[in-house]
Design an enzyme around this catalytic site. Structure first.
Site, PDB file in Angstrom:
ATOM      1  N   HIS A  17      29.962  27.871  18.430  1.00 43.44           N
ATOM      2  CA  HIS A  17      29.565  26.746  17.574  1.00 43.44           C
ATOM      3  C   HIS A  17      28.488  27.197  16.580  1.00 43.44           C
ATOM      4  O   HIS A  17      28.533  26.844  15.405  1.00 43.44           O
ATOM      5  CB  HIS A  17      28.964  25.594  18.405  1.00 43.44           C
ATOM      6  CG  HIS A  17      29.891  24.982  19.407  1.00 43.44           C
ATOM      7  ND1 HIS A  17      29.592  24.880  20.736  1.00 43.44           N
ATOM      8  CD2 HIS A  17      31.125  24.428  19.266  1.00 43.44           C
ATOM      9  CE1 HIS A  17      30.578  24.276  21.378  1.00 43.44           C
ATOM     10  NE2 HIS A  17      31.528  24.005  20.519  1.00 43.44           N
ATOM     11  N   LYS A  41      34.874  12.640  27.913  1.00 47.66           N
ATOM     12  CA  LYS A  41      34.756  14.001  28.472  1.00 47.66           C
ATOM     13  C   LYS A  41      33.768  14.050  29.629  1.00 47.66           C
ATOM     14  O   LYS A  41      33.582  15.113  30.211  1.00 47.66           O
ATOM     15  CB  LYS A  41      34.308  14.968  27.369  1.00 47.66           C
ATOM     16  CG  LYS A  41      35.443  15.543  26.534  1.00 47.66           C
ATOM     17  CD  LYS A  41      34.987  16.780  25.760  1.00 47.66           C
ATOM     18  CE  LYS A  41      36.132  17.491  25.071  1.00 47.66           C
ATOM     19  NZ  LYS A  41      35.695  18.690  24.326  1.00 47.66           N
ATOM     20  N   ARG A  89      39.872  28.017  16.399  1.00 53.38           N
ATOM     21  CA  ARG A  89      39.856  29.273  17.164  1.00 53.38           C
ATOM     22  C   ARG A  89      41.264  29.868  17.172  1.00 53.38           C
ATOM     23  O   ARG A  89      41.684  30.450  16.208  1.00 53.38           O
ATOM     24  CB  ARG A  89      39.329  29.011  18.585  1.00 53.38           C
ATOM     25  CG  ARG A  89      37.844  28.617  18.609  1.00 53.38           C
ATOM     26  CD  ARG A  89      37.454  28.001  19.913  1.00 53.38           C
ATOM     27  NE  ARG A  89      38.233  26.796  20.162  1.00 53.38           N
ATOM     28  CZ  ARG A  89      38.285  26.151  21.308  1.00 53.38           C
ATOM     29  NH1 ARG A  89      37.613  26.608  22.324  1.00 53.38           N
ATOM     30  NH2 ARG A  89      38.996  25.053  21.429  1.00 53.38           N
ATOM     31  N   SER A 127      33.378  25.361  25.788  1.00 58.39           N
ATOM     32  CA  SER A 127      32.278  24.850  26.604  1.00 58.39           C
ATOM     33  C   SER A 127      32.722  24.619  28.044  1.00 58.39           C
ATOM     34  O   SER A 127      31.963  24.852  28.980  1.00 58.39           O
ATOM     35  CB  SER A 127      31.750  23.551  26.004  1.00 58.39           C
ATOM     36  OG  SER A 127      31.228  23.809  24.735  1.00 58.39           O
TER      37      SER A 127
HETATM   38  N1  COA Z   1      33.670  28.622  19.182  1.00 61.34           N
HETATM   39  C1  COA Z   1      33.762  28.394  20.485  1.00 61.34           C
HETATM   40  N2  COA Z   1      34.193  27.255  21.014  1.00 61.34           N
HETATM   41  C2  COA Z   1      34.532  26.255  20.189  1.00 61.34           C
HETATM   42  C3  COA Z   1      34.447  26.418  18.807  1.00 61.34           C
HETATM   43  C4  COA Z   1      33.997  27.663  18.305  1.00 61.34           C
HETATM   44  N3  COA Z   1      33.889  27.900  17.005  1.00 61.34           N
HETATM   45  N4  COA Z   1      34.859  25.277  18.231  1.00 61.34           N
HETATM   46  C5  COA Z   1      35.193  24.438  19.222  1.00 61.34           C
HETATM   47  N5  COA Z   1      34.993  25.025  20.405  1.00 61.34           N
HETATM   48  C6  COA Z   1      35.327  24.462  21.725  1.00 61.34           C
HETATM   49  C7  COA Z   1      34.327  23.531  22.286  1.00 61.34           C
HETATM   50  O1  COA Z   1      33.394  24.203  23.083  1.00 61.34           O
HETATM   51  C8  COA Z   1      35.213  22.568  23.070  1.00 61.34           C
HETATM   52  O2  COA Z   1      35.485  23.097  24.338  1.00 61.34           O
HETATM   53  P1  COA Z   1      35.746  22.130  25.569  1.00 61.34           P
HETATM   54  O3  COA Z   1      36.896  21.236  25.192  1.00 61.34           O
HETATM   55  O4  COA Z   1      36.067  23.094  26.618  1.00 61.34           O
HETATM   56  O5  COA Z   1      34.487  21.346  25.796  1.00 61.34           O
HETATM   57  C9  COA Z   1      36.503  22.530  22.283  1.00 61.34           C
HETATM   58  O6  COA Z   1      36.519  23.705  21.543  1.00 61.34           O
HETATM   59  C10 COA Z   1      36.600  21.408  21.308  1.00 61.34           C
HETATM   60  O7  COA Z   1      35.400  20.740  21.281  1.00 61.34           O
HETATM   61  P2  COA Z   1      34.516  20.284  20.071  1.00 61.34           P
HETATM   62  O8  COA Z   1      34.715  21.108  18.872  1.00 61.34           O
HETATM   63  O9  COA Z   1      33.138  20.083  20.601  1.00 61.34           O
HETATM   64  O10 COA Z   1      35.135  18.990  19.781  1.00 61.34           O
HETATM   65  P3  COA Z   1      35.473  17.915  20.797  1.00 61.34           P
HETATM   66  O11 COA Z   1      36.945  17.935  20.929  1.00 61.34           O
HETATM   67  O12 COA Z   1      34.682  17.933  22.036  1.00 61.34           O
HETATM   68  O13 COA Z   1      34.952  16.683  19.997  1.00 61.34           O
HETATM   69  C11 COA Z   1      34.999  15.063  18.276  1.00 61.34           C
HETATM   70  C12 COA Z   1      35.675  16.243  18.947  1.00 61.34           C
HETATM   71  C13 COA Z   1      33.680  14.693  18.859  1.00 61.34           C
HETATM   72  C14 COA Z   1      34.787  15.483  16.844  1.00 61.34           C
HETATM   73  C15 COA Z   1      36.015  13.926  18.386  1.00 61.34           C
HETATM   74  O14 COA Z   1      36.253  13.653  19.752  1.00 61.34           O
HETATM   75  C16 COA Z   1      35.512  12.692  17.702  1.00 61.34           C
HETATM   76  O15 COA Z   1      35.587  12.602  16.501  1.00 61.34           O
HETATM   77  N6  COA Z   1      35.005  11.720  18.489  1.00 61.34           N
HETATM   78  C17 COA Z   1      34.473  10.469  17.967  1.00 61.34           C
HETATM   79  C18 COA Z   1      35.438   9.331  18.208  1.00 61.34           C
HETATM   80  C19 COA Z   1      36.497   9.299  17.144  1.00 61.34           C
HETATM   81  O16 COA Z   1      36.234   9.266  15.965  1.00 61.34           O
HETATM   82  N7  COA Z   1      37.751   9.269  17.602  1.00 61.34           N
HETATM   83  C20 COA Z   1      38.875   9.182  16.752  1.00 61.34           C
HETATM   84  C21 COA Z   1      39.380  10.536  16.386  1.00 61.34           C
HETATM   85  S1  COA Z   1      40.812  10.405  15.361  1.00 61.34           S
END
Ligand code: COA
Length: 159
Positions: A17, A41, A89, A127
């Site tokens: 990140h 989550k 990724r 994560s």
């Molecule tokens: N390097 C390493 N790991 C990465 C990464 C990178 N560059 N980019 C993402 N990841 C990993 C994260 O660690 C995470 O791992 P996990 O699932 O094992 O925890 C995964 O990839 C994706 O997570 P993240 O990028 O944190 O996004 P998320 O999926 O947890 O969250 C939100 C996405 C918060 C943006 C989305 O849920 C959201 O918009 N929520 C608000 C509610 C909403 O608007 N909903 C409608 C959506 S249409």
């Protein structure tokens, strides 16, 4: 002023990140890191702790860190920002990210999603894998900054 929002759950924030955030801060005038409450989550760390840790590990002055609840597009629109940044990724991310970007575009057509490719070394980092390694007492030092390890150590000693 070109501003962008980089959102995630950051449970915990990893070097993957941080790499995306710091590269984004070189492209945009201001980057807002939006830490999602994301109850679905069931995060291990509280929202406050995830915000605090993210603030601690980010150094560039044009980055701010804020918590958000509710829809991401509402948070982005309230800030008068029109760009959502996501890290990509492996190919396996594509379906989910494309779905998210399309849904967000339907909800708020004025907001565009841009992708930054993750660094090669974090292509398979996540994560949840970090949390899994930690639960089995493995070494997470090459995936997360020392501040994150310190927080997990204190959680462990409070058990
Ligand atoms: N390097 C390493 N790991 C990465 C990464 C990178 N560059 N980019 C993402 N990841 C990993 C994260 O660690 C995470 O791992 P996990 O699932 O094992 O925890 C995964 O990839 C994706 O997570 P993240 O990028 O944190 O996004 P998320 O999926 O947890 O969250 C939100 C996405 C918060 C943006 C989305 O849920 C959201 O918009 N929520 C608000 C509610 C909403 O608007 N909903 C409608 C959506 S249409």
């Amino acid at each position: 002023m070109m501003k962008a929002v980089y959102a995630g759950t950051f449970d915990p924030i990893t070097y993957g990140h941080i790499d995306v955030i710091e590269r984004a801060a070189k492209i945009f005038d201001e980057v807002v890191v939006a830490v999602a409450e994301n109850k679905q989550k069931s995060p291990l760390l509280t929202l406050e702790k995830r915000v605090e840790l993210t603030r601690q590990v980010i150094s560039a002055t044009n980055i701010t860190v804020e918590p958000f609840t509710g829809l991401l597009v509402d948070f982005v629109a309230e800030k008068n920002i029109s760009v959502i940044l996501r890290g990509l990724r492996a190919v396996s991310d594509f379906d989910y990210e494309f779905q998210l970007a399309s849904m967000n575009h339907k909800l708020a057509p004025q907001i565009e999603t841009l992708f930054i490719p993750a660094a090669e070394r974090s292509a398979f980092l996540s994560s949840s894998l970090v949390r899994e390694i930690l639960a089995m007492k493995g070494d997470i030092a090459c995936f997360v900054p020392p501040q994150v390890i310190k927080v997990f150590d204190s959680l462990d000693s409070n058990k």
